[in-house]
Motif scaffolding. Structure first.
Motif, PDB file in Angstrom:
ATOM      1  N   ILE A 147       0.741  -1.330  -0.091  1.00 21.45           N
ATOM      2  CA  ILE A 147      -0.054  -0.044  -0.054  1.00 21.45           C
ATOM      3  C   ILE A 147       0.779   1.118   0.205  1.00 21.45           C
ATOM      4  CG2 ILE A 147      -1.815   1.281   1.029  1.00 21.45           C
ATOM      5  CD1 ILE A 147      -2.620  -1.456   2.619  1.00 21.45           C
ATOM      6  N   ASP A 148       0.631   2.411  -0.801  1.00 23.39           N
ATOM      7  CA  ASP A 148       1.241   3.492  -0.991  1.00 23.39           C
ATOM      8  C   ASP A 148       1.144   4.285   0.406  1.00 23.39           C
ATOM      9  OD1 ASP A 148       1.224   6.669  -1.451  1.00 23.39           O
ATOM     10  OD2 ASP A 148       2.260   5.419  -3.111  1.00 23.39           O
ATOM     11  N   GLY A 149       2.364   4.924   0.657  1.00 21.67           N
ATOM     12  CA  GLY A 149       2.483   5.461   2.036  1.00 21.67           C
ATOM     13  C   GLY A 149       1.580   6.679   2.268  1.00 21.67           C
ATOM     14  N   PHE A 150       1.261   7.155   1.067  1.00 19.99           N
ATOM     15  CA  PHE A 150       0.295   8.432   0.889  1.00 19.99           C
ATOM     16  C   PHE A 150      -1.036   7.748   1.482  1.00 19.99           C
ATOM     17  CE2 PHE A 150       3.168  10.669  -2.316  1.00 19.99           C
ATOM     18  CZ  PHE A 150       3.963  11.341  -1.320  1.00 19.99           C
ATOM     19  N   GLN A 151      -1.418   6.829   0.812  1.00 17.44           N
ATOM     20  CA  GLN A 151      -2.806   6.131   0.947  1.00 17.44           C
ATOM     21  C   GLN A 151      -3.092   5.835   2.412  1.00 17.44           C
ATOM     22  OE1 GLN A 151      -3.821   2.683  -1.347  1.00 17.44           O
ATOM     23  NE2 GLN A 151      -5.623   2.312  -0.288  1.00 17.44           N
ATOM     24  N   ILE A 152      -1.991   5.319   3.060  1.00 20.67           N
ATOM     25  CA  ILE A 152      -1.920   4.983   4.400  1.00 20.67           C
ATOM     26  C   ILE A 152      -2.063   6.255   5.176  1.00 20.67           C
ATOM     27  CG2 ILE A 152      -0.389   3.968   6.281  1.00 20.67           C
ATOM     28  CD1 ILE A 152       0.790   2.141   4.385  1.00 20.67           C
ATOM     29  N   CYS A 153      -1.329   7.345   5.098  1.00 26.57           N
ATOM     30  CA  CYS A 153      -1.592   8.511   5.620  1.00 26.57           C
ATOM     31  C   CYS A 153      -2.887   9.180   5.548  1.00 26.57           C
ATOM     32  CB  CYS A 153      -0.619   9.581   5.063  1.00 26.57           C
ATOM     33  SG  CYS A 153      -0.850  11.122   5.960  1.00 26.57           S
ATOM     34  N   GLN A 154      -3.719   8.896   4.360  1.00 26.69           N
ATOM     35  CA  GLN A 154      -4.995   9.377   4.339  1.00 26.69           C
ATOM     36  C   GLN A 154      -6.124   8.577   5.207  1.00 26.69           C
ATOM     37  OE1 GLN A 154      -5.016   9.183   0.159  1.00 26.69           O
ATOM     38  NE2 GLN A 154      -5.417  11.134  -0.049  1.00 26.69           N
ATOM     39  N   GLU A 155      -5.747   7.335   5.366  1.00 24.09           N
ATOM     40  CA  GLU A 155      -6.569   6.326   6.158  1.00 24.09           C
ATOM     41  C   GLU A 155      -6.336   6.612   7.639  1.00 24.09           C
ATOM     42  OE1 GLU A 155      -8.808   4.097   5.129  1.00 24.09           O
ATOM     43  OE2 GLU A 155      -8.535   4.947   3.244  1.00 24.09           O
ATOM     44  N   ILE A 156      -5.182   6.948   7.964  1.00 20.55           N
ATOM     45  CA  ILE A 156      -4.731   7.345   9.329  1.00 20.55           C
ATOM     46  C   ILE A 156      -5.483   8.688  10.033  1.00 20.55           C
ATOM     47  CG2 ILE A 156      -2.896   7.983  10.952  1.00 20.55           C
ATOM     48  CD1 ILE A 156      -1.024   6.311   9.366  1.00 20.55           C
ATOM     49  N   ARG A 157      -5.623   9.588   8.877  1.00 18.45           N
ATOM     50  CA  ARG A 157      -6.249  10.896   9.182  1.00 18.45           C
ATOM     51  C   ARG A 157      -7.612  10.912   9.287  1.00 18.45           C
ATOM     52  NH1 ARG A 157      -2.599  12.086  11.379  1.00 18.45           N
ATOM     53  NH2 ARG A 157      -1.019  13.277  11.132  1.00 18.45           N
ATOM     54  N   LYS A 158      -8.300   9.573   8.907  1.00 17.59           N
ATOM     55  CA  LYS A 158      -9.710   9.435   9.120  1.00 17.59           C
ATOM     56  C   LYS A 158     -10.128   9.247  10.755  1.00 17.59           C
ATOM     57  CE  LYS A 158     -10.514   7.693   4.561  1.00 17.59           C
ATOM     58  NZ  LYS A 158     -10.881   6.471   3.480  1.00 17.59           N
ATOM     59  N   ILE A 159      -8.889   8.685  11.406  1.00 17.22           N
ATOM     60  CA  ILE A 159      -9.149   8.211  12.606  1.00 17.22           C
ATOM     61  C   ILE A 159      -8.314   8.892  13.620  1.00 17.22           C
ATOM     62  CG2 ILE A 159     -10.342   5.959  11.962  1.00 17.22           C
ATOM     63  CD1 ILE A 159      -7.307   4.663  12.474  1.00 17.22           C
ATOM     64  N   SER A 160      -7.347   9.570  13.250  1.00 19.74           N
ATOM     65  CA  SER A 160      -6.235   9.990  14.290  1.00 19.74           C
ATOM     66  C   SER A 160      -5.422  11.188  13.672  1.00 19.74           C
ATOM     67  CB  SER A 160      -5.173   8.786  14.569  1.00 19.74           C
ATOM     68  OG  SER A 160      -4.011   9.327  15.335  1.00 19.74           O
ATOM     69  N   ASP A 161      -5.142  11.949  14.539  1.00 15.57           N
ATOM     70  CA  ASP A 161      -4.290  13.131  14.451  1.00 15.57           C
ATOM     71  C   ASP A 161      -2.749  13.139  14.866  1.00 15.57           C
ATOM     72  OD1 ASP A 161      -4.670  13.482  17.119  1.00 15.57           O
ATOM     73  OD2 ASP A 161      -5.281  15.321  17.033  1.00 15.57           O
ATOM     74  N   VAL A 162      -2.356  11.942  14.706  1.00 14.29           N
ATOM     75  CA  VAL A 162      -1.234  11.449  15.183  1.00 14.29           C
ATOM     76  C   VAL A 162      -0.092  12.140  14.447  1.00 14.29           C
ATOM     77  CG1 VAL A 162      -0.954   9.392  14.118  1.00 14.29           C
ATOM     78  CG2 VAL A 162       0.416   9.315  16.002  1.00 14.29           C
ATOM     79  N   PRO A 163       0.812  12.555  14.932  1.00 15.14           N
ATOM     80  CA  PRO A 163       2.122  13.107  14.286  1.00 15.14           C
ATOM     81  C   PRO A 163       2.556  12.054  13.036  1.00 15.14           C
ATOM     82  CG  PRO A 163       2.497  14.085  16.295  1.00 15.14           C
ATOM     83  CD  PRO A 163       1.456  12.966  16.391  1.00 15.14           C
ATOM     84  N   ILE A 164       2.677  12.299  11.730  1.00 16.09           N
ATOM     85  CA  ILE A 164       3.111  11.563  10.836  1.00 16.09           C
ATOM     86  C   ILE A 164       4.433  12.199  10.240  1.00 16.09           C
ATOM     87  CG2 ILE A 164       2.707  10.347   8.518  1.00 16.09           C
ATOM     88  CD1 ILE A 164      -0.305  10.224   9.443  1.00 16.09           C
ATOM     89  N   LEU A 165       5.533  11.376  10.163  1.00 17.10           N
ATOM     90  CA  LEU A 165       6.652  11.944   9.511  1.00 17.10           C
ATOM     91  C   LEU A 165       7.128  10.987   8.340  1.00 17.10           C
ATOM     92  CD1 LEU A 165       9.807  12.991  11.511  1.00 17.10           C
ATOM     93  CD2 LEU A 165      10.033  11.583   9.451  1.00 17.10           C
ATOM     94  N   PHE A 166       6.979  11.500   7.158  1.00 18.84           N
ATOM     95  CA  PHE A 166       7.349  10.679   6.013  1.00 18.84           C
ATOM     96  C   PHE A 166       8.697  10.387   5.965  1.00 18.84           C
ATOM     97  CE2 PHE A 166       3.061  12.228   4.624  1.00 18.84           C
ATOM     98  CZ  PHE A 166       2.635  10.872   4.128  1.00 18.84           C
ATOM     99  N   LEU A 167       9.393   9.381   5.369  1.00 13.50           N
ATOM    100  CA  LEU A 167      10.880   9.176   5.392  1.00 13.50           C
ATOM    101  C   LEU A 167      10.824   8.432   3.947  1.00 13.50           C
ATOM    102  CD1 LEU A 167      13.428   9.627   7.059  1.00 13.50           C
ATOM    103  CD2 LEU A 167      12.921   7.083   7.635  1.00 13.50           C
ATOM    104  N   SER A 168      11.257   9.193   3.012  1.00 12.91           N
ATOM    105  CA  SER A 168      11.309   8.481   1.514  1.00 12.91           C
ATOM    106  C   SER A 168      12.360   8.788   0.680  1.00 12.91           C
ATOM    107  CB  SER A 168       9.786   8.877   0.933  1.00 12.91           C
ATOM    108  OG  SER A 168       9.806   8.557  -0.473  1.00 12.91           O
ATOM    109  N   ALA A 169      12.542   8.004  -0.427  1.00 10.83           N
ATOM    110  CA  ALA A 169      13.461   8.023  -1.186  1.00 10.83           C
ATOM    111  C   ALA A 169      13.103   9.090  -2.465  1.00 10.83           C
ATOM    112  CB  ALA A 169      14.110   6.784  -1.794  1.00 10.83           C
TER     113      ALA A 169
END
Length: 237
Positions: free
Chosen positions: A59-81
Motif C-alpha cells: 500500500i502506498d504510504g500516501f494512501q496509508i496517511c489518508q487512512e490514518i487521518r480518518k481516525i487519528s491526528d497522530v504526528p506523521i513523519l514521511f521518510l522516503s527516497a
C-alpha cells in the motif's frame, strides 16, 4: 509515553533507527514492514508518532496517511527516497507533519522526532483541559469516545469500571474512602455491601491497568483512609 511506530520495508533501516532512537532515550518503539500490518496496528494501538515510508510493497504510504487521518491526528513523519517537490507537497497536504528524504542523517531524524513528540505533548495537555479525556502517558482515557488505552493498547472496560477510572483520572493524587467512591459511581447511599463492591471493581481495574496486581502503583491503598489514583509518569521529552 505511548510507542512510536516505524513503517518501512527495509529491516536494516528499521534496526538503525531503533538503535539511534534508543540512544536518544526513546525506548518504546514498534515496527511494521507492510502497509497492511501498519494499518492493523494503528487500528489496535495508540501511538505517539508514526514514521512512514511511501514506497511500501503493498500500500502506498500516501494512501496509508489518508487512512490514518480518518481516525487519528497522530504526528506523521514521511521518510522516503522520493525527493521531488511534488512528493513533498503531496505528503504535507494530505496530512503529513514532516518529510525527510533518503539518504538521511539518523541524528536529524531522531531530533525531528523529539521535536514532534514535544509538540504533541503540549497539544495533548491543552486538549485535555477542553475535552473529557486524560492522557497520562501509559494510560489514556476518553470519556467522549468511551476508550481506554494502556501502553498504547486498546483495553475493553465495562461501564462501571470505566466510570470509576474516569473519576480517579479527574481527581489524581486524592484519597477517597470506599464509601465515597460508592456514592459517586453508584449514586446510592452506602449500604452493607458498598465496600465489597468497590473492592471488587478496583481489583478488576487493576488487572487491566497495572503491571503487577499484587504491587499496584496506579490505584493504591492508603491504610485506614481509602484509595488514591497516582497517574503514570509521562516521559518528559
Amino acid at each position: 509515553m505511548n510507542p512510536i511506530l516505524l513503517v518501512d520495508d527495509e529491516d536494516g533501516l528499521l534496526d538503525m533507527l531503533r538503535i539511534m532512537l534508543q540512544k536518544e532515550g526513546i525506548m518504546n518503539i514498534d515496527f511494521a514492514t507492510t502497509g497492511k500490518e501498519a494499518l492493523e496496528k494503528i487500528n489496535s494501538f495508540r501511538y505517539s508518532l508514526i514514521v512512514l515510508d511511501i514506497m511500501l510493497p503493498d500500500i502506498d504510504g500516501f494512501q496509508i496517511c489518508q487512512e490514518i487521518r480518518k481516525i487519528s491526528d497522530v504526528p506523521i513523519l514521511f521518510l522516503s527516497a522520493r525527493t521531488s517537490d511534488i512528493d513533498k507537497l503531496t505528503g504535507l497536504n494530505i496530512g503529513g507533519d514532516d518529510y525527510i528524504t533518503k539518504p538521511f542523517n539518523p541524528l536529524e531524524v531522531a531530533a525531528r522526532i523529539k521535536v514532534h513528540l514535544r509538540r504533541q505533548n503540549l497539544h495533548l495537555q491543552s486538549q485535555n483541559k477542553r475535552l473529557e479525556q486524560y492522557d497520562y502517558g501509559d494510560l489514556f482515557l476518553s470519556k467522549k469516545t468511551g476508550e481506554l488505552f494502556v501502553k498504547g493498547e486498546k483495553i475493553t472496560c465495562p461501564a462501571k469500571e470505566f466510570e470509576l477510572l474516569s473519576f480517579f483520572c479527574a481527581h489524581p493524587n486524592q484519597i477517597f474512602a470506599a464509601e465515597q467512591l460508592y456514592e459517586q459511581i453508584w449514586k446510592q447511599s452506602t449500604g452493607l455491601n458498598d465496600r465489597n463492591t468497590v473492592m471488587v471493581h478496583i481489583l478488576r481495574l487493576r488487572k487491566r491497568i497495572e503491571e503487577d496486581v499484587k504491587k499496584p502503583k496506579i490505584i493504591v491503598n492508603i491504610r485506614n483512609l481509602g484509595y488514591k489514583f497516582i497517574p503514570p509518569k509521562m516521559n518528559d521529552l
